[in-house]
Design an enzyme around this catalytic site. Sequence first.
Site, PDB file in Angstrom:
ATOM      1  CB  SER A  81      -0.955  -0.008   1.197  1.00 61.72           C
ATOM      2  OG  SER A  81      -0.241  -0.269   2.371  1.00 61.72           O
ATOM      3  CB  THR A 122      -1.499   6.075   3.994  1.00 62.84           C
ATOM      4  OG1 THR A 122      -2.324   5.952   2.868  1.00 62.84           O
ATOM      5  CG2 THR A 122      -0.738   7.366   3.977  1.00 62.84           C
ATOM      6  CB  THR A 172      -0.478   6.320   0.254  1.00 65.74           C
ATOM      7  OG1 THR A 172      -1.299   5.155   0.233  1.00 65.74           O
ATOM      8  CG2 THR A 172      -1.150   7.392  -0.569  1.00 65.74           C
ATOM      9  NE  ARG A 228      -8.904   7.872  -4.196  1.00 68.23           N
ATOM     10  CZ  ARG A 228      -8.254   7.668  -3.065  1.00 68.23           C
ATOM     11  NH1 ARG A 228      -6.967   7.414  -3.066  1.00 68.23           N
ATOM     12  NH2 ARG A 228      -8.880   7.720  -1.908  1.00 68.23           N
ATOM     13  CB  THR A 274      -4.014   6.144   7.526  1.00 66.63           C
ATOM     14  OG1 THR A 274      -4.030   4.953   6.746  1.00 66.63           O
ATOM     15  CG2 THR A 274      -4.490   5.808   8.920  1.00 66.63           C
ATOM     16  N   GLY A 275      -6.602   5.923   5.705  1.00 62.80           N
ATOM     17  CA  GLY A 275      -7.965   5.437   5.491  1.00 62.80           C
ATOM     18  C   GLY A 275      -8.549   5.993   4.210  1.00 62.80           C
TER      19      GLY A 275
HETATM   20  C1  SD4 Z   1      -5.982   7.243   0.153  1.00 59.48           C
HETATM   21  N1  SD4 Z   1      -5.623   7.617   2.499  1.00 59.48           N
HETATM   22  O1  SD4 Z   1      -5.477   7.153  -0.949  1.00 59.48           O
HETATM   23  C2  SD4 Z   1      -5.079   6.998   1.338  1.00 59.48           C
HETATM   24  C3  SD4 Z   1      -4.759   5.554   1.437  1.00 59.48           C
HETATM   25  C4  SD4 Z   1      -5.132   4.888   2.631  1.00 59.48           C
HETATM   26  O2  SD4 Z   1      -6.586   3.233   3.331  1.00 59.48           O
HETATM   27  O3  SD4 Z   1      -4.734   5.259   3.727  1.00 59.48           O
HETATM   28  N2  SD4 Z   1      -5.949   3.886   2.428  1.00 59.48           N
HETATM   29  O4  SD4 Z   1      -7.160   7.489   0.347  1.00 59.48           O
END
Ligand code: SD4
Length: 343
Positions: free
Chosen positions: A87, A203, A221, A231, A254-255
């Site tokens: 990731s 991330t 990330t 995106r 993160t997320g």
């Molecule tokens: C995103 N926040 O691209 C980042 C990646 C991540 O769970 O943390 N994903 O949205």
Amino acid sequence: MFNRRKFITQSAVAGAAALLVPGEVWSAPFQEDHIQPLENNPIVISTWDFGIAANAAAWEVLRNNGRALDAVEKGVHVPEADVKNQSVGYGGLPDRDGKVTLDACIMDEFGNCGSVAALQHIMHPISVARKVMEKTPHVMLVGDGALQFALEQGFKRTNLLTAEAEKAWKEWLKKAEYKPVINIENKNFSPRKLPGNEYNHDTIGMLAMDAKGNLSGACTTSGMAYKMHGRVGDSPIIGAGLYVDNEIGGATSTGVGEEVIRNVGSFLVVELMRQGYPPEEACKEAVMRIIKKKPETAKEIQVGFLALNKKGQYGAYAIQKGFSFAVCNKESQDTLIKGKSYY
Ligand code: SD4
């Protein structure tokens, strides 16, 4: 009226457990609380279990009296280059067209910042982001322009799509359903797990304070796996995925980035700390904004915030269980903490 100075003092003692009166508004100027003394530096904190290894690299800079900016850049190089980490950077899962596109940003103690988004073929997007900050009049470069700049700066063109990631993408193509699964983007990487963390994740966001008490942050990330081509998530967006104010503190996220962008999450966390919220409470309030606006969506997704204030106090909060963060300071170089969560 709540006495803010007392509150700050209490929170220094009680850390993240300090009592907060939600919605409390203070009218006094706050800066004097944040100038000094610095109690817990140097320190580096970062998201998820893989933050342990990243912090170790950052610590090498910090313990030698290096600058927080250098520490966060060196630190996040570790997951960026880790082929097992699906990731971040090299080995990251691709978008739905099979392309690995990277997002990253960096911010220093002077409020300088640099960012790249949807960057392909470069192993260390964080270092390209730093070059954007230091060598251009701009903050953000994207896509082909970011790649062109990176190559001009001497970065090497690399194939980031590993055989494992390609295999996973081809498997995904059979149904081709875009549905981020909570805490399960990085099944293959688990150097050290907390009980209850089924998989590692996402991330890396890193925040550091150096021996001089200066703050910097980095966030990098490969973004949400199987996203649409083009995106961009929160991670390269200053104020969303990362924000640092050297008077107050820093925050990172993160997320699911869309929800973080909608709420300008990291900037919000720092502004809440400016009002006197301890780091964990600031992160919690930012999470609550997301939940309040879209309670049904929030049940299905993960978002976590991590924050460090000028006193070296830190905290985190997430929507879902399973968000861990790593802490490294003089006392301990490999602390892994299970962040609190709404659910
Ligand atoms: C995103 N926040 O691209 C980042 C990646 C991540 O769970 O943390 N994903 O949205």
